[in-house]
Design a protein around this motif. Sequence first.
Motif, short mmCIF file in Angstrom:
data_model
loop_
_atom_site.label_atom_id
_atom_site.label_comp_id
_atom_site.label_asym_id
_atom_site.label_seq_id
_atom_site.Cartn_x
_atom_site.Cartn_y
_atom_site.Cartn_z
N VAL A 43 0.84 -1.21 0.00
CA VAL A 43 0.00 0.00 0.00
C VAL A 43 0.88 1.25 0.00
CG1 VAL A 43 -1.63 1.36 1.39
CG2 VAL A 43 -2.02 -1.10 1.04
N LYS A 44 1.90 1.26 0.84
CA LYS A 44 2.75 2.45 0.93
C LYS A 44 3.57 2.65 -0.35
CE LYS A 44 1.19 3.56 4.89
NZ LYS A 44 0.16 4.59 4.92
N LEU A 45 4.04 1.56 -0.96
CA LEU A 45 4.75 1.69 -2.23
C LEU A 45 3.82 2.20 -3.32
CD1 LEU A 45 6.89 -1.60 -2.26
CD2 LEU A 45 7.66 0.71 -1.70
N ASP A 46 2.60 1.69 -3.34
CA ASP A 46 1.62 2.10 -4.35
C ASP A 46 1.24 3.58 -4.18
OD1 ASP A 46 -0.12 1.55 -6.57
OD2 ASP A 46 -1.80 1.47 -5.16
N GLU A 47 1.08 4.02 -2.95
CA GLU A 47 0.74 5.43 -2.70
C GLU A 47 1.79 6.37 -3.28
OE1 GLU A 47 -1.73 4.92 1.50
OE2 GLU A 47 0.29 5.73 1.56
N LEU A 48 3.03 5.90 -3.36
CA LEU A 48 4.13 6.71 -3.89
C LEU A 48 4.42 6.42 -5.36
CD1 LEU A 48 6.47 6.36 -0.79
CD2 LEU A 48 5.22 8.42 -1.48
N ASP A 49 3.55 5.64 -6.00
CA ASP A 49 3.72 5.28 -7.41
C ASP A 49 5.06 4.59 -7.69
OD1 ASP A 49 1.33 5.89 -8.61
OD2 ASP A 49 1.88 7.97 -9.00
N LEU A 50 5.48 3.74 -6.78
CA LEU A 50 6.73 3.01 -6.94
C LEU A 50 6.47 1.65 -7.57
CD1 LEU A 50 8.39 4.00 -3.57
CD2 LEU A 50 8.78 4.97 -5.83
N PRO A 51 7.50 1.03 -8.15
CA PRO A 51 7.31 -0.26 -8.84
C PRO A 51 6.75 -1.34 -7.90
CG PRO A 51 9.50 0.63 -9.27
CD PRO A 51 8.89 1.49 -8.21
N LEU A 52 5.76 -2.07 -8.40
CA LEU A 52 5.11 -3.12 -7.59
C LEU A 52 5.33 -4.52 -8.14
CD1 LEU A 52 1.67 -1.37 -6.93
CD2 LEU A 52 3.72 -1.36 -5.48
N ALA A 53 5.90 -4.64 -9.33
CA ALA A 53 6.04 -5.97 -9.96
C ALA A 53 6.81 -6.93 -9.08
CB ALA A 53 6.71 -5.84 -11.32
N ARG A 54 7.88 -6.47 -8.49
CA ARG A 54 8.71 -7.39 -7.70
C ARG A 54 7.98 -7.86 -6.44
NH1 ARG A 54 14.79 -6.34 -5.67
NH2 ARG A 54 15.19 -8.42 -4.88
N ILE A 55 7.32 -6.96 -5.73
CA ILE A 55 6.61 -7.37 -4.52
C ILE A 55 5.43 -8.28 -4.88
CG2 ILE A 55 5.15 -5.30 -4.35
CD1 ILE A 55 5.42 -5.48 -1.31
N ARG A 56 4.79 -7.99 -6.00
CA ARG A 56 3.67 -8.85 -6.44
C ARG A 56 4.15 -10.24 -6.85
NH1 ARG A 56 0.27 -4.27 -9.62
NH2 ARG A 56 -1.02 -3.67 -7.86
N SER A 57 5.41 -10.36 -7.25
CA SER A 57 5.94 -11.66 -7.68
C SER A 57 5.94 -12.69 -6.56
CB SER A 57 7.35 -11.50 -8.26
OG SER A 57 8.29 -11.26 -7.23
N PHE A 58 5.82 -12.25 -5.31
CA PHE A 58 5.77 -13.18 -4.18
C PHE A 58 4.39 -13.79 -4.00
CE2 PHE A 58 9.27 -10.27 -3.19
CZ PHE A 58 10.29 -11.20 -3.11
N GLY A 59 3.42 -13.30 -4.75
CA GLY A 59 2.06 -13.83 -4.69
C GLY A 59 1.21 -13.09 -3.67
N GLU A 60 -0.07 -13.04 -3.96
CA GLU A 60 -1.02 -12.30 -3.11
C GLU A 60 -1.02 -12.77 -1.66
OE1 GLU A 60 -4.58 -11.14 -1.09
OE2 GLU A 60 -4.20 -13.17 -1.78
N PRO A 61 -0.94 -14.08 -1.38
CA PRO A 61 -0.93 -14.50 0.02
C PRO A 61 0.25 -13.93 0.82
CG PRO A 61 -1.39 -16.38 -1.40
CD PRO A 61 -0.97 -15.23 -2.30
N THR A 62 1.34 -13.60 0.14
CA THR A 62 2.50 -13.02 0.83
C THR A 62 2.46 -11.51 0.80
OG1 THR A 62 3.87 -14.94 0.33
CG2 THR A 62 5.02 -12.90 0.85
#
Length: 104
Positions: A43-62
């Motif tokens: 949420v905090k990365l998204d609020e700052l418009d920062l890249p999310l691909a890497r964090i999303r690569s861990f899967g939604e449960p993580t």
Amino acid sequence: MDDNEKLEELTTFIHDLFLNTEYVNWRKNIMNYSANNWHSLIVKLDELDLPLARIRSFGEPTFSKLVFSYTKAPDYNESNMLMVQFTVSGSMWHSLVWHCPELS
């Protein structure tokens, strides 16, 4: 990727948050979040418009349960150091980073 590899990659990602320039705005904003409270990292990365691909690569449960909190070091007035803690809610995984925030 097995669970151990996933946890190693997650730990590497957390360290990269403090090393890679693409996350400098998150680092500069850490103290704008409430100290000693848990915050969703994605949420905090998204609020700052920062890249999310890497964090999303861990899967939604993580990534949906990956949270952080910070507290000032006991010698904060001299060192300006923060202790930043990360955990995945409901798991035994955690990471702890000592960080001296960049000047704005």
